[in-house]
Design a protein around this motif. Sequence first.
Motif, PDB file in Angstrom:
ATOM      1  N   ARG A 599     -13.774 -68.450  25.168  1.00 50.82           N
ATOM      2  CA  ARG A 599     -14.358 -69.559  25.928  1.00 50.82           C
ATOM      3  C   ARG A 599     -14.905 -69.105  27.277  1.00 50.82           C
ATOM      4  NH1 ARG A 599      -9.592 -71.795  23.736  1.00 50.82           N
ATOM      5  NH2 ARG A 599      -9.968 -73.594  22.371  1.00 50.82           N
ATOM      6  N   GLY A 600     -14.358 -68.020  27.811  1.00 53.75           N
ATOM      7  CA  GLY A 600     -14.739 -67.568  29.143  1.00 53.75           C
ATOM      8  C   GLY A 600     -13.538 -67.020  29.877  1.00 53.75           C
ATOM      9  N   ILE A 601     -13.491 -67.219  31.188  1.00 49.44           N
ATOM     10  CA  ILE A 601     -12.415 -66.692  32.035  1.00 49.44           C
ATOM     11  C   ILE A 601     -11.398 -67.792  32.286  1.00 49.44           C
ATOM     12  CG2 ILE A 601     -11.881 -65.780  34.325  1.00 49.44           C
ATOM     13  CD1 ILE A 601     -14.746 -64.602  34.326  1.00 49.44           C
ATOM     14  N   GLU A 602     -10.135 -67.446  32.123  1.00 46.25           N
ATOM     15  CA  GLU A 602      -9.065 -68.402  32.397  1.00 46.25           C
ATOM     16  C   GLU A 602      -8.213 -67.910  33.558  1.00 46.25           C
ATOM     17  OE1 GLU A 602      -6.737 -70.335  29.359  1.00 46.25           O
ATOM     18  OE2 GLU A 602      -8.173 -69.703  27.809  1.00 46.25           O
ATOM     19  N   ILE A 603      -7.962 -68.813  34.498  1.00 45.52           N
ATOM     20  CA  ILE A 603      -7.067 -68.559  35.632  1.00 45.52           C
ATOM     21  C   ILE A 603      -5.909 -69.542  35.528  1.00 45.52           C
ATOM     22  CG2 ILE A 603      -6.821 -68.627  38.144  1.00 45.52           C
ATOM     23  CD1 ILE A 603      -9.809 -68.005  38.355  1.00 45.52           C
ATOM     24  N   SER A 604      -4.699 -69.055  35.684  1.00 46.58           N
ATOM     25  CA  SER A 604      -3.539 -69.949  35.709  1.00 46.58           C
ATOM     26  C   SER A 604      -2.626 -69.557  36.857  1.00 46.58           C
ATOM     27  CB  SER A 604      -2.778 -69.902  34.383  1.00 46.58           C
ATOM     28  OG  SER A 604      -2.217 -68.624  34.163  1.00 46.58           O
ATOM     29  N   ILE A 605      -2.063 -70.564  37.500  1.00 44.72           N
ATOM     30  CA  ILE A 605      -1.099 -70.373  38.589  1.00 44.72           C
ATOM     31  C   ILE A 605       0.066 -71.314  38.319  1.00 44.72           C
ATOM     32  CG2 ILE A 605      -0.682 -70.513  41.070  1.00 44.72           C
ATOM     33  CD1 ILE A 605      -3.656 -70.129  41.522  1.00 44.72           C
ATOM     34  N   GLY A 606       1.281 -70.820  38.437  1.00 40.77           N
ATOM     35  CA  GLY A 606       2.456 -71.661  38.218  1.00 40.77           C
ATOM     36  C   GLY A 606       3.542 -71.363  39.215  1.00 40.77           C
ATOM     37  N   GLY A 607       4.326 -72.383  39.540  1.00 44.99           N
ATOM     38  CA  GLY A 607       5.429 -72.214  40.470  1.00 44.99           C
ATOM     39  C   GLY A 607       5.436 -73.324  41.494  1.00 44.99           C
ATOM     40  N   PHE A 608       6.028 -73.074  42.653  1.00 42.89           N
ATOM     41  CA  PHE A 608       6.035 -74.073  43.717  1.00 42.89           C
ATOM     42  C   PHE A 608       4.594 -74.449  44.068  1.00 42.89           C
ATOM     43  CE2 PHE A 608      10.196 -72.021  44.406  1.00 42.89           C
ATOM     44  CZ  PHE A 608      11.005 -73.148  44.352  1.00 42.89           C
ATOM     45  N   ASN A 609       4.342 -75.752  44.173  1.00 44.73           N
ATOM     46  CA  ASN A 609       2.963 -76.208  44.335  1.00 44.73           C
ATOM     47  C   ASN A 609       2.402 -76.010  45.726  1.00 44.73           C
ATOM     48  OD1 ASN A 609       4.976 -78.644  44.449  1.00 44.73           O
ATOM     49  ND2 ASN A 609       3.312 -79.207  45.816  1.00 44.73           N
ATOM     50  N   GLU A 610       3.267 -75.890  46.734  1.00 38.97           N
ATOM     51  CA  GLU A 610       2.817 -75.931  48.120  1.00 38.97           C
ATOM     52  C   GLU A 610       1.753 -74.888  48.438  1.00 38.97           C
ATOM     53  OE1 GLU A 610       4.593 -75.371  52.674  1.00 38.97           O
ATOM     54  OE2 GLU A 610       5.929 -75.188  50.928  1.00 38.97           O
ATOM     55  N   LYS A 611       1.921 -73.670  47.937  1.00 40.49           N
ATOM     56  CA  LYS A 611       1.027 -72.574  48.317  1.00 40.49           C
ATOM     57  C   LYS A 611      -0.006 -72.235  47.247  1.00 40.49           C
ATOM     58  CE  LYS A 611       3.561 -71.400  52.067  1.00 40.49           C
ATOM     59  NZ  LYS A 611       3.092 -71.171  53.441  1.00 40.49           N
ATOM     60  N   GLN A 612      -0.125 -73.072  46.227  1.00 40.95           N
ATOM     61  CA  GLN A 612      -1.031 -72.714  45.141  1.00 40.95           C
ATOM     62  C   GLN A 612      -2.495 -72.701  45.584  1.00 40.95           C
ATOM     63  OE1 GLN A 612      -0.514 -74.298  41.221  1.00 40.95           O
ATOM     64  NE2 GLN A 612       1.707 -74.194  41.291  1.00 40.95           N
ATOM     65  N   GLY A 613      -2.850 -73.587  46.491  1.00 39.67           N
ATOM     66  CA  GLY A 613      -4.224 -73.598  46.998  1.00 39.67           C
ATOM     67  C   GLY A 613      -4.584 -72.302  47.693  1.00 39.67           C
ATOM     68  N   GLU A 614      -3.647 -71.780  48.488  1.00 40.42           N
ATOM     69  CA  GLU A 614      -3.893 -70.514  49.186  1.00 40.42           C
ATOM     70  C   GLU A 614      -4.083 -69.371  48.187  1.00 40.42           C
ATOM     71  OE1 GLU A 614      -1.004 -69.612  52.232  1.00 40.42           O
ATOM     72  OE2 GLU A 614      -0.649 -71.745  52.595  1.00 40.42           O
ATOM     73  N   LEU A 615      -3.234 -69.345  47.161  1.00 43.05           N
ATOM     74  CA  LEU A 615      -3.338 -68.284  46.172  1.00 43.05           C
ATOM     75  C   LEU A 615      -4.629 -68.403  45.375  1.00 43.05           C
ATOM     76  CD1 LEU A 615      -2.113 -65.837  44.799  1.00 43.05           C
ATOM     77  CD2 LEU A 615      -0.742 -67.370  43.363  1.00 43.05           C
ATOM     78  N   LEU A 616      -5.003 -69.635  45.001  1.00 41.54           N
ATOM     79  CA  LEU A 616      -6.248 -69.822  44.264  1.00 41.54           C
ATOM     80  C   LEU A 616      -7.442 -69.360  45.088  1.00 41.54           C
ATOM     81  CD1 LEU A 616      -7.774 -70.905  41.795  1.00 41.54           C
ATOM     82  CD2 LEU A 616      -7.796 -73.157  42.911  1.00 41.54           C
ATOM     83  N   ALA A 617      -7.445 -69.650  46.379  1.00 42.33           N
ATOM     84  CA  ALA A 617      -8.551 -69.225  47.245  1.00 42.33           C
ATOM     85  C   ALA A 617      -8.664 -67.703  47.257  1.00 42.33           C
ATOM     86  CB  ALA A 617      -8.336 -69.755  48.656  1.00 42.33           C
ATOM     87  N   GLU A 618      -7.533 -67.015  47.337  1.00 40.59           N
ATOM     88  CA  GLU A 618      -7.566 -65.556  47.333  1.00 40.59           C
ATOM     89  C   GLU A 618      -8.072 -65.027  45.990  1.00 40.59           C
ATOM     90  OE1 GLU A 618      -7.132 -63.692  49.818  1.00 40.59           O
ATOM     91  OE2 GLU A 618      -5.973 -64.834  51.282  1.00 40.59           O
ATOM     92  N   LEU A 619      -7.646 -65.638  44.899  1.00 33.92           N
ATOM     93  CA  LEU A 619      -8.105 -65.211  43.573  1.00 33.92           C
ATOM     94  C   LEU A 619      -9.619 -65.367  43.431  1.00 33.92           C
ATOM     95  CD1 LEU A 619      -5.332 -66.759  41.284  1.00 33.92           C
ATOM     96  CD2 LEU A 619      -5.844 -64.348  41.501  1.00 33.92           C
TER      97      LEU A 619
END
Length: 951
Positions: A599-619
């Motif tokens: 289908r294409g590229i898949e990104i997944s992040i799991g765990g405590f929600n508080e910092k997921q935005g920061e990690l997604l931005a870095e990815l």
Amino acid sequence: MKYLKSAFLLVLVLQFSACANLDDIWPGSAKASSSVIKPLSDQREYRYIRLENGLKVLLVSDAAADKAAASLDVNVGSRQDPEDYQGLAHFLEHMLFLGTEKYPEAGAYQAFITAHGGSHNAFTSFEDTNYFFDISADSLEPALDQFAQFFVAPLFNAEYVGREVNAVNSEYRARIKDDRRRELAVFKSQLNPAHPFSKFSVGNLNTLQSANEDALREQLLAFYERNYSANIMSLTVIGRESLDELEAMVLPKFSAVENRQRQLEVIAEPLFKAGDLPRWINIQPVQNRRSLSVNFPVPDAEPHWRSKPLNYIGNILGHEGEGSMLSVLKAKGWADSLSAGESLNFQGGAMFGVEVALTEVGLAHVDEIVALIYQNIEQLRAQGIEHWRFTEQAGLAMQGFMFRAQPAAINDVVQLSMALQRYPAAEVMRAPYLMNDYRPKLLSEFLAAMRPENSFITLVAPGVKTTTEVSRYQVDYSVRPLTAAELTGFLPPESASLTLPAKNNFVASDFGLKSGAGGGKPVRVASAAPIELWLNTDDVFELPKAKLNLLLASGQASGDVDALAKTEMWLRMVKDQLNELTYPAQLAGLDFDLDVGWRGIEISIGGFNEKQGELLAELLTALTSPDWQESRFARLQAQRLRQFENAVKQSPYQQLIAELPRMLNHENPGLAAHEAATRKLTMAAVAEHAAVVLNSLQPRMLLDGNFDQADAKKMAKLVAKALSVKYAQTAPLQHISHLAVANTVREIAAEHDDSAALLYLQSGETGMSARVAMGLTAQILSADFYHQLRTRKQLGYVVSASVYPQRDIGGLIFLVQSSVVDSASLQTEIKQYLSDWLETGVDEATFAQHKASLLKRLAEQPENLWEAAGRHWRDLLENYQAFDSREQLVQALTDLSYADWVAAVNRDLANGSQRGLFLYAAGKWPKNMPVGPRVESPEAFKRELPAYPFN
């Protein structure tokens, strides 16, 4: 918003710490109970009892459970094997399943568990043997009744001794080329022969003296009667019944287990004899792999479970952030990965190790790498024993416990039954996480054992010079002469680039629970960002955690094998680039993945929600602006090529399972084509390809867990800002081979003496009805197939029959790996089994029983947040936008009549109407070939066939 205030959390932590000295104080009473310290979100009820026979029992009442489960742990394993019957504990584990006085039929237990939607297994380790099962929650009582009899009155029928010793031998033979087993064999050959860990734990025909079955059975009975004693057993049971009902269920069944007053002897002998260390071993592997490990015998850490000294040391030495040992090694091009931690533990001792996965360049610098390990340990010894580091690790561990996602019941009971052997009953859940006793002197004592003169070093690499063989695993090795003075001479001047970890900036502090519409299913969210956005604000599991799934759909990402290889390498570059940054996030409970599919590229992040935005931005920043380094590209390309090379050296059955989707899925290339495409890559071509793909993306995002609409819209804006979003692109399609009525044959050239066979049968029709018909068939025949081909005919250790759906296409697979017959014989046996099974037939009552069981399985609710999120994401990707694929399967199965099922079985399984694909490995019988039209490659096979298209 519901808040779980940090101050409230602190109070709870302090309250629980005040209970830390609760002990196992209820012997002799079946009425006593305890308040097991449990995570905040855990709504289950717990009761610990100790039966009059000494058996420790933990009861867990979960009124909402769809699955019940139980595990019984015996604090006995290969350590207790007699010297002249090595592998006896493992052999007993096999024999225990083959009938009891109350339930004498061999295979009856397995058939009952399977017929009621469950699974079962067991394992033998050095100091434990663990038996476990799960089952539909309303079938717990009869399953427990059969389970308990294994420990009350097993038969150990003489007629099965020869068969099951062959099964143990097949298990040994199946893994004879497993590099980890081979390295363990060499390690054991270097130990003090008086230490029980030096024994061969698996067993085979020779060590179990199979030629004299009567003597073997006598040894088996003696071992059981000596060691299987209630006072060294622990049992955990999870059920939907109340605690009183569970206790009333367990007490009469397990009180009959005999207490033989078994007292475990202390291991008096040291692991290594005086003067044996330091020692350096070189080992020739089967696979193309290079690893260097430095291990140290250390004191037993288990008595210090409140301090966890080896966890503390391993977390620092195994850190992967900036300035870490791995960071320094990667910068030099010497290593791909590194791990550190306890590598062996037993009553009275342990080993701690650092293992480095080497590059080809790193192989020429092993002495320097060993020196760097010593240097990092010395740095930790001198500078790293600090209270703030311990507090940070303890806090992260306590967060992990407080907000623990409940495991599947079958995994939970195993963990808890083993924990009952090691910790006070009140602490069985918290103890693996607890670090509330900072003892710097204790840390220094453990670090004092990690010195060059106490090293056991192992180098595993192709081409190393060898002089000796461990014949049991056909593994060549040599001992490199070494003195402590020489090891000390490895040490260079201190490296300025090697630093201890900094404080972790990804530690969560906001544990507030978000409010949303609820309902348990995702809803579409209207957003200003041009992104298909879905949200499920969880109101079931109530954890401050979440799962973010993002699909960047693109036909350019993997349109052909060349595009797939380029995208894979691009993403590997991104992940490697991010490793120093994201490793602290992973320590703080944030995991991520980045992968490519059809289908294409898949990104997944799991765990405590508080910092997921920061990690997604870095990815996303790294994805759109990679750091294109030739040295990194060369290292990762070489690593990927080694993976292809090693894929053909796995166990035969593993290779057959891996080959099947390459034969069926048109977007999944053959192994040889994939390797060739990867080999010819250049970094410039990959960079050019990445730019093209970035201009052809259609994002689809699902947020599942502790996110609300404001969070979802914020994430969507972040993605839209980072990426060039194109809605005009045509969505890619998946194509699955539509097999003709035939049994096409393909050989896989596995480098192993064992033969193996996999028969895949595809349904002649598509849709939910065909899928559930195949699923029901698998459930009905799987236990019998195992019993007939493994238990009765002893064809091999690996024997299974299971459902294998591909989207809306039903399918079955039959799998056997054998050390005693060739692949042609396996083909004949599988075909004969199907013919006999069809001829015998299944009556309507059996059909109804299994149908009811499968309906319960399909209706089971997710056991944790991650399972729920996974279901939602699969439904969204497969275009079940009402998130009702399970409901549709349930309805299709409900509507399936006995006559319709019989018709489907005859259509799909009868000889002459099968749409089959037979994959095999010849092993040591290359001339004995299965029959059928042959195909040489996945590409040739798929070219000749029509395909079912799916979006």
